[in-house]
Design an enzyme around this catalytic site. Structure first.
Site, short mmCIF file in Angstrom:
data_model
loop_
_atom_site.label_atom_id
_atom_site.label_comp_id
_atom_site.label_asym_id
_atom_site.label_seq_id
_atom_site.Cartn_x
_atom_site.Cartn_y
_atom_site.Cartn_z
CB CYS A 184 -0.88 -0.11 1.23
SG CYS A 184 -2.21 1.06 1.32
CD GLU B 270 2.37 -1.63 3.53
OE1 GLU B 270 1.92 -0.95 2.57
OE2 GLU B 270 2.06 -2.80 3.73
#
Lengths: 323, 804
Positions: free
Chosen positions: B445, B447
């Protein structure tokens, strides 16, 4: 200058409608627009009619109202009352004569159907809000634009905000109808980077007929600003209102007037739009421009091109006029 | 390069887009199905290797998959490979979590989120071959048996979500693609052999190392064999092919697969094929989301540049290959259980590809391939890969930023825009030196990751921040169940000061973090039984240490990621209590508690006060201060825990978890009613940000982003007026630069386009929170008069600007 005087200037208050942040239509870059309240003109196409009177105003959004009656109970002077309309439907009536503008009704409305347009603010509070977007001004070349209403009607408030804002290295602009005594404009000029001066109609009789005032003071002020010793940039703005000022004659005369002035940067033609029409309804006012249609992009360009023929060295731009 | 190239501009589209359209059509028209071939082959492999060390059995099972899986090359393909036997197959990772499917045998074909069609014959295979072998042996069963008590209570009431890692494999990692592409399996195998020679199995510890390295060799054998099988299949098809053009293509596929990934890639085409075949292998080894190709514009550019210089490929041919790969990335579908699917809906593979940023000397890394990768997403417009931009304000050119804005304007939600300096800072905060941190890449996502060197679960568990307020105002009581399941922080009516209230909130947060950490340690333990030799193969340090990725063999290891959900709900609720109960005294605590208990029934006036209390996202001093304080506390609290692998790591990304979490939370002091979704990421609650984008970014900047090292996610809505004029594009660029100056880490834009507004006009009840700019103010679109709505719809039309 004594610290005391400085302090009192920061505490000076003005009548403010609202701030709009991240505007792209009121000068270069991303701008915070500070809308002040109070305007000497009554332009029927005005997109912010809630900025006309100096005092806070009450608006009523009928579509949101559930007729719960909280506002009637909250009103201390019985300006609001439960009633029945002609179809015998429940309704709430409002008597503006009785209203003392405490806005207890707005605070009591669970639906936010009652609006309060306007509040007071000190110079210090205004500057604090303006500085919140400093980083965005830096990257976009934007800054502060004071609009209205008529900023120069609150000349001291406006001048003090501009002066304090400049201390933060922020670019400043004012949008003005120019129908104010020149002394009030003059106060702001040392701290003003860009003036947007409206020029709506060269024919003084038409000006009087539509706006309630003739244009003499406006033309005079534009000439005086043009002759001012301060190095500000001046843009003449013409809101293009079909049927009022879009004739060949008016556009030619407007262009020629500007061309005769030495310190004008450009002319900007803004299209009429009706985004403010809801607000008239909320204020209980008739929207007088119902029959007007917004000029097409093509027409706007054509009119601007026409003006350019008579504007001498001055470029004629078209803006989106969204805000 | 033109941004509109992918659209149906008359006569303008390059011809290769016909192929891409056909490839795309096949993906879009195929319904996701369960694919049990892998599970069957894996089970057979495990069975044959009974008695051998676990990692050897895993490697042999993987090799068995490579030897026997269905190998298909579909029409029109130039890049080949598939982790399963079907285009859009959900792969069951039997050794991790066979039982998930067991529970959903009857429902998975029709479940609400991410259904997979399960064929009757597959159901039979599952019952006869898979279930009997794995019953009682999977990681998921280990987890269910070992969940700590403190963790279970919160997990079972939707206060934390922590099953994700037990129901699928590792994921959330960036393999060492570059090493494989450049040196081939041959180079890697040489490295393994060199290490093996050093071992003496009469020395304690060396036997384990030796069989571990053997396992890596077995995995490498499998990969090489699979590539060879693709080469043979291409040759077989070429022989049958009547069309000489296609026959040529197939022979080229064959030649490519004969060579890579076994040998070092020599061309751009070989590099892409080597990457993708290996990519399917690690997915085959363990079904999981977020295997990230990472910085493709960096490690593939030398190949493309050489090919272009040598004249062996044209720009269009290279673009076509990239576009083909982009379609391949959209084929696999993440299989997960029904609940996990709610938390991340849409079969989300999260294969994060990244462009831009700086190189390892810290200078501008944007190149021609960066723009071609942006173009691939513009051309293909499918849901994968997840395209990210690392934008270095200091180093990347304006022309690159402008191209990014053009892609944003297409309204696909891509790219995810990352502030490069913050990404670097986050990696350094994970303990990685600056020189290597320069090479970070977004993962999953939002990270942060580092290719071939870093191991952790980036998003191990989610904490429901809405529940924290509920617990503080209920002395640990869960409103939905009526049970006391959290810390007993005292009777809220007795909180005389704000400090007492906020301390109760903090105690609840600390309690939930403790529960997650306890669970995380159990999952780490279980993870030791989940070796991944195929993945570890490209982690150089795993070879040098003879230690699997799962066992901490990577160069850098950190504690797992703990994710916070409901940021705006937490801040707004604290602000409302502070403002209404303590600062102004407008309402009493008992009145508030009473109203919350009744979900604001009959408390219209009180709810109005709640809704009008300061709201995060407007750059209000109160909410800004709370944001800074509470999220500093949260980061401190998480970082004080360590696992066997290092400091625990905080992050703020919801995927779609804010919706299921919302179902577990009663009414909140923010004015949010019970069981409604929470706010996503670090974004303001829908319809509460009245001051426009600059205020949102200034407010969001009060969260200390750099400390949330697993990333922070911001969604912003944007009106087309922002980019349908030259001025608008310039201003959006300025906004993005300002966002970087402010220290915000990430933003992703949803365009409020004409369709959205038209739908909102027709179904106003569904679009209540939709804010738009009117004349110098912001208003709810659905509350505007029809004529004003029409005028706003009118301005969404492109104003004839030239892009590209």
């Amino acid at each position: 200058m004594s610290g005391g005087r400085q302090k009192s200037e920061m505490a000076l208050t003005g009548s403010v409608l609202r701030f709009a942040r991240a505007s792209m239509h009121d000068g270069r870059g991303l701008r915070t627009v500070l809308f002040l309240k109070g305007c000497p003109l009554q332009c029927p196409w005005c997109s912010t009619p809630e900025s006309r009177p100096f005092e806070p105003q009450r608006g009523y959004v009928q579509d949101l109202c559930t007729l719960c009656g909280n506002c009637v109970d909250a009103c201390r002077v019985q300006a609001l009352a439960r009633a029945a309309d002609e179809k015998d439907e429940k309704t709430v009536t409002f008597d503006p004569e009785k209203c003392q503008r405490c806005f207890g009704c707005a605070a009591s409305c669970p639906q936010n159907a009652i609006k309060k347009y306007g509040h007071t603010l000190t110079v210090a509070e205004a500057v604090e809000q303006i500085c919140q977007d400093e980083i965005f001004y830096f990257h976009s070349g934007g800054g502060l634009t004071i609009s209205g209403g008529e900023p120069f009607c609150q000349a001291g408030f406006t001048a003090n905000i501009l002066r304090e804002t400049k201390k933060h290295g922020i670019h400043t602009a004012v949008e003005s109808c120019m129908h104010v005594p020149f002394s009030q404009i003059e106060m702001a000029l040392p701290w003003l980077d860009h003036l947007y001066a409206d020029l709506k109609q060269m024919d003084s009789r038409l000006h009087l007929l539509w706006l309630g005032e003739n244009n003499g003071l406006i033309l005079e002020n534009i000439k005086k600003v043009n002759a001012s010793c301060f190095p500000l940039v001046i843009t003449i703005r013409l809101p293009l209102i079909p049927g009022f000022n879009d004739s060949d004659q008016n556009l030619r005369e407007s262009a020629q007037f500007c061309a005769g002035l030495t310190n004008i940067r450009e002319i900007e033609v803004l299209p009429y739009h009706r985004l403010g029409s809801d607000t008239y309804r909320h204020l209980g006012l008739d929207y007088q421009c119902l029959d007007l249609t917004a000029p097409s992009e093509k027409y706007l360009q054509e009119r601007a091109t026409f003006m350019r023929k008579f504007s001498g060295p001055l470029p004629v731009k078209t803006g989106s006029g969204l805000i | 390069m033109s941004v509109t190239k992918g659209k149906s501009g008359p006569g303008k589209a390059p011809t290769y887009l016909d192929r891409i359209r056909r490839l795309k059509e096949r993906v879009l028209s195929t319904m996701p199905e369960m694919d049990l071939e892998n599970a069957r082959l894996l089970t057979a492999g495990f069975r044959e290797a009974e008695g051998e060390p676990l990692v050897i059995r895993k490697a042999k099972a993987f090799r068995n998959q490579c030897y026997h899986k269905t190998v298909t090359i579909w029409d029109d393909e130039l890049i080949v490979g598939c982790a399963g036997s079907k285009i859009r197959g959900g792969i069951l990772c039997a050794d991790s979590c066979w039982s998930v499917l067991d529970r959903e045998l009857e429902t998975i074909s029709n479940r609400k989120y991410d259904p997979f069609y399960l064929r009757p014959e597959d159901k039979k295979i599952f019952m006869k071959e898979i279930k009997p072998y794995w019953q009682g042996r999977s990681n998921y069963e280990e987890w269910l048996a070992q969940i700590p008590e403190i963790t279970r209570a919160l997990r079972d009431h939707g206060v934390i979500y922590i099953d994700r890692k037990a129901v699928r494999g590792w994921g959330e990692t960036t393999a060492g693609y570059e090493w494989l592409i450049k040196e081939g399996l041959t180079g890697i195998v040489n490295t393994i052999e060199k290490e093996r020679i050093k071992l003496d199995i009469t020395k304690p510890g060396d036997y384990e190392k030796d069989y571990y390295l053997q396992a890596l060799l077995i995995a490498a054998e499998g990969i090489a064999a699979l590539a060879e099988r693709y080469a043979l299949e291409a040759e077989r098809l070429a022989e049958l092919e009547a069309d000489p053009r296609r026959r040529g293509e197939l022979l080229q596929v064959a030649a490519t697969c004969h060579h890579v990934p076994q040998q070092p890639a020599r061309t751009f085409r070989e590099a892409l094929q080597s990457l993708y075949l290996y990519h399917t292998c690690i997915f085959m080894e363990q079904n999981a989301a977020s295997y990230n190709p990472g910085r493709m514009d960096q490690y593939l550019w030398p190949f493309l540049k050489a090919d272009l210089n040598a004249g062996i490929i044209t720009n269009d041919e290279a673009q076509e290959l990239l576009d083909c790969l982009w379609v391949k990335f959209s084929e696999p579908c993440l299989f997960q259980d029904a609940l996990t699917a709610e938390f991340a809906a849409g079969y989300p593979m999260f294969q994060n590809v990244c462009v831009g940023g700086v190189d390892d000397t810290g200078k501008d890394a944007v190149n021609e391939l960066s723009c071609m990768i942006l173009q691939a997403t513009i051309d293909v417009q499918l849901y994968q890969p997840s395209l990210s931009v690392r934008y270095s304000m200091a180093k990347n050119p304006n022309s690159f930023l402008r191209k990014v804005v053009e892609l944003i304007s297409l309204g696909t939600g891509f790219p995810a825009f990352h502030n490069d300096d913050l990404g670097i800072l986050m990696l350094m905060n994970k303990g990685i030196p600056l020189k290597e941190a320069y090479n970070w890449n977004p993962c999953g996502c939002v990270e942060t990751n580092l290719e071939g060197r870093l191991r952790h679960y980036t998003a191990l568990a989610d904490i429901n921040l809405g529940s924290m307020v509920e617990f503080a105002l209920g002395n640990g009581k869960n409103r939905k169940s009526g049970l006391y399941i959290a810390a007993r922080t005292g009777e809220p009516n007795n909180f005389v000061t704000y400090e007492q209230f906020i301390n109760a909130v903090k105690t609840q947060i600390a309690y939930a973090i403790r529960a997650v950490v306890a669970g995380s340690h159990v999952l780490d333990e279980i993870g030791f039984n989940r070796p991944v030799p195929a993945l570890s193969l490209t982690f150089r340090d795993c070879i040098e240490k003879s230690l699997d990725y799962a066992w901490g063999g990577a160069k850098y290891n950190t504690g797992n990621g703990i994710i916070l959900i409901g940021v705006a709900d937490l801040i707004n609720s604290i602000a409302a209590v502070r403002h209404l109960v303590y600062d102004t005294g407008l309402i009493r605590m008992s009145e508030l508690l009473n109203a919350l208990e009744k979900n604001f029934e009959g408390s219209d006036k009180l709810r109005k006060l709640c809704l009008e209390a300061p709201k995060y996202g407007n750059n209000d001093p109160l909410t800004d201060q709370i944001a800074g304080d509470i999220f500093t506390f949260i980061a401190d609290e998480i970082e004080q825990y360590r696992s066997k692998f290092g400091k625990m790591t905080p992050g703020i990304l919801p995927v779609s978890g804010n919706t299921p979490f919302g179902l577990e939370v009663g009414a909140l002091p923010s004015g949010r009613k019970a069981w409604q979704p929470l706010a996503d990421g670090v974004s303001p609650s829908g319809g509460t940000d009245f001051n426009g984008p600059t205020a949102v970014l200034s407010a969001v900047a009060h969260i200390p982003h750099g400390r949330f090292v697993q990333g922070t996610l911001l969604n912003m809505k944007i009106e087309p007026a922002m980019f349908n004029t030259e001025n608008g594009i310039a201003q959006l660029m300025a906004i993005l630069k300002s966002m970087c100056s402010l220290g915000v880490y990430h933003v992703q834009f949803n365009v409020i386009d004409q369709d959205t507004l038209l739908r909102a006009q027709q179904e106003p009840e569904k679009y209540k929170g939709l804010l738009v700019r009117v004349a110098g103010y912001t208003a709810y679109f659905t509350e505007l008069g029809k004529d004003v709505q029409d005028e706003i719809i009118g301005r969404t039309v492109m104003q004839g600007i030239s892009v590209g």
